[in-house]
Design a protein around this motif. Sequence first.
Motif, short mmCIF file in Angstrom:
data_model
loop_
_atom_site.label_atom_id
_atom_site.label_comp_id
_atom_site.label_asym_id
_atom_site.label_seq_id
_atom_site.Cartn_x
_atom_site.Cartn_y
_atom_site.Cartn_z
N PHE A 30 12.30 21.58 9.76
CA PHE A 30 12.79 22.47 8.69
C PHE A 30 12.95 23.89 9.20
CE2 PHE A 30 11.39 19.11 5.69
CZ PHE A 30 12.49 19.09 4.85
N SER A 31 12.01 24.31 10.06
CA SER A 31 12.07 25.67 10.61
C SER A 31 13.34 25.84 11.44
CB SER A 31 10.80 25.89 11.45
OG SER A 31 10.86 27.09 12.11
N LYS A 32 13.64 24.85 12.28
CA LYS A 32 14.87 24.90 13.09
C LYS A 32 16.11 24.93 12.20
CE LYS A 32 13.44 22.72 17.37
NZ LYS A 32 13.16 21.40 17.91
N ALA A 33 16.00 24.33 11.01
CA ALA A 33 17.14 24.30 10.08
C ALA A 33 17.17 25.55 9.19
CB ALA A 33 17.09 23.04 9.22
N GLY A 34 16.36 26.55 9.54
CA GLY A 34 16.47 27.85 8.87
C GLY A 34 15.44 28.14 7.81
N ALA A 35 14.54 27.16 7.52
CA ALA A 35 13.57 27.36 6.43
C ALA A 35 12.46 28.33 6.83
CB ALA A 35 12.96 26.02 6.03
N VAL A 51 1.65 28.08 13.96
CA VAL A 51 2.46 29.20 13.44
C VAL A 51 3.09 29.96 14.62
CG1 VAL A 51 2.35 31.44 12.27
CG2 VAL A 51 1.25 29.43 11.25
N ALA A 52 2.29 30.16 15.69
CA ALA A 52 2.81 30.89 16.86
C ALA A 52 3.99 30.13 17.47
CB ALA A 52 1.70 31.07 17.89
N GLN A 53 3.85 28.80 17.53
CA GLN A 53 4.96 28.00 18.10
C GLN A 53 6.22 28.12 17.24
OE1 GLN A 53 3.57 24.17 19.48
NE2 GLN A 53 5.66 23.44 19.77
N LEU A 54 6.06 28.13 15.93
CA LEU A 54 7.23 28.24 15.05
C LEU A 54 7.86 29.63 15.16
CD1 LEU A 54 5.97 26.42 11.80
CD2 LEU A 54 7.45 25.51 13.59
N THR A 55 7.03 30.68 15.15
CA THR A 55 7.58 32.04 15.14
C THR A 55 8.14 32.43 16.51
OG1 THR A 55 5.37 32.92 15.47
CG2 THR A 55 6.18 32.91 13.21
N GLY A 58 11.71 32.72 16.66
CA GLY A 58 12.35 33.70 15.76
C GLY A 58 12.29 33.28 14.31
N ALA A 59 11.70 32.11 14.02
CA ALA A 59 11.64 31.62 12.63
C ALA A 59 10.56 32.37 11.87
CB ALA A 59 11.35 30.13 12.63
N GLN A 60 10.65 32.30 10.54
CA GLN A 60 9.61 32.87 9.69
C GLN A 60 8.61 31.78 9.35
OE1 GLN A 60 12.41 34.85 6.72
NE2 GLN A 60 10.60 36.12 6.58
N ALA A 61 7.34 32.02 9.69
CA ALA A 61 6.31 31.02 9.39
C ALA A 61 4.99 31.72 9.15
CB ALA A 61 6.18 30.03 10.54
N PHE A 85 6.84 34.09 0.68
CA PHE A 85 8.15 33.44 0.85
C PHE A 85 8.79 32.98 -0.46
CE2 PHE A 85 6.59 31.94 5.31
CZ PHE A 85 6.99 33.16 5.87
N GLY A 86 8.16 33.28 -1.62
CA GLY A 86 8.74 32.89 -2.91
C GLY A 86 8.41 31.46 -3.30
N PRO A 87 9.04 30.98 -4.38
CA PRO A 87 8.74 29.63 -4.87
C PRO A 87 8.95 28.57 -3.79
CG PRO A 87 10.20 30.80 -6.39
CD PRO A 87 10.07 31.66 -5.18
N ILE A 88 8.18 27.50 -3.89
CA ILE A 88 8.25 26.44 -2.87
C ILE A 88 9.38 25.46 -3.20
CG2 ILE A 88 6.98 24.49 -1.86
CD1 ILE A 88 4.37 26.14 -2.54
#
Length: 271
Positions: A30-35, A51-55, A58-61, A85-88
Motif C-alpha cells: 500500500f505504501s508503494k501505491a502511495g498510501a 516504519v524506518a523501512q517504509l519512510t 520517501g513514503a509517509q508512515a 493521517f485522517g480517517p482510516i
Amino acid sequence: MTTLNFDFSGKHVFVAGGSSGINFGIAQAFSKAGARVSLISRSADKVAAAVAQLTSTGAQAWGTSADVRQPAALESAFAQAAEKFGPIDVLISGAAGNFLASVLDMSPNAFKTVIDIDLLGSFHVVRLAHAYLQKPGACVIQISAGQAFIPTPYQAHVCAAKAGIDMLTQVLALEWGAQGIRINSIVPGPIADTEGLKRLAPTDDTLSAMTQRVPLKRLGAIKDIANMSMVLASDLGAFITGTIIPVDGGLALTGPRDFSAAAAASRQEKT
Ligand code: COA
Ligand code: NAP
C-alpha cells in the motif's frame, strides 16, 4: 511476480500486527501505491524498523507499540493515527500468535493466549477502529487462516480463534454495510519466509510435505496476499463484503493436515 498497478495516493491504511511478515508486506504494498501507513505491534523495536523501512523510500508512515490485548493502548494508537493521517480508509487486522500443541499439551492459559491475541484482539481492533473509519468507503480486511474451516490437529486454539474471526467478519458485513463499510477475511495458504510457516513446518521435510500438498505445488508469496488486499481495497472490490477468500493455491480443498511430524520436530527444537 507482477505487482498490480494500484493508486492509493492520499489514502490512510492502518495495519494491526504490521511490523513483520505478511502484514508488513501488505503495508509495504500500500505504501508503494502511495498510501500513508500507520502500523502497530507489541515490539517497539520492530515497529521502529518497519516504519524506518517504509519512510526510507520517501513514503509517509507512522507506528507505535501496542498490544491488541490492551484496548486502551489500541484506542490511543487509533486516535494518534487519525490525528496524523485522517480517517482510516483501509484497516488490516492481522496480529496473531501460533505454536503447535495438542489439546492435552496445551494449558488453559496457552489456549486462552491465542484466543486473546487472535480473536479478542481482532474484536478490539475492528470495534475500536470503527470511530476512525472513513464512512462511507472504508475497507476492513481480517487476516484469517485455513484452520478456521479445516479442523486441524495441534491447532485447536488457532482453529477456534480464526473461525471466530471469520464469523465476526460476516456479522460486521451485515451490521456495517449500511454505513458503507466493507469487511472481508483473507485466508493465506502457507506463505514462504514467514514466522507462521516456520512454526508449522520447522524442518526441510515438513516444509517439502507442506509444499507438495498445495495443488499449485508451490508456497505462496507475501505479494500474493498483498495483491488480494489491494484488489479488495480498490474499486475492483467495491461490491465485495462478508466473504472469506482463500489465497492458498487450492490448499483449502485438500482437507485436514497432519502436523504430527512438525509438532514432534518443534518439541525437539524446544528441548
Ligand atoms: N506449546 C505449548 N504451550 C505453549 C507453547 C508451546 N509451543 N508456547 C507457549 N505456550 C504457552 C506458555 O507455556 C503459556 O502457558 P502457561 O502460562 O500455562 O505456561 C502460554 O502459552 C502463554 O505463553 P507466553 O509466552 O506467556 O505468551 P506471550 O503472550 O508472551 O506470547 C505466543 C504469545 C505464545 C503466541 C508467542 O509465540 C508469540 O508472541 N507469537 C507471535 C509470533 C507468531 O506466533 N507468529 C506467527 C503468527 S501465525
Ligand atoms: P508474523 O510475522 O509473526 O506476524 C504477526 C504480527 O503480529 C507481528 O508483526 C507481531 O509483532 C504482531 N503481533 C503478535 N502478537 C501481537 C499482539 N498481542 N499485539 C499486537 N501485535 C501482535 O507472522 P506471519 O506468518 O506473517 O502471520 C501474519 C498473519 O498471517 C497472521 O494473522 C497469521 O495467522 C496469518 N497467516 C499466516 C500464514 C503463513 O503461512 N505465514 C498462513 C495463514 C495465515 P510483535 O511481535 O511486535 O507483536
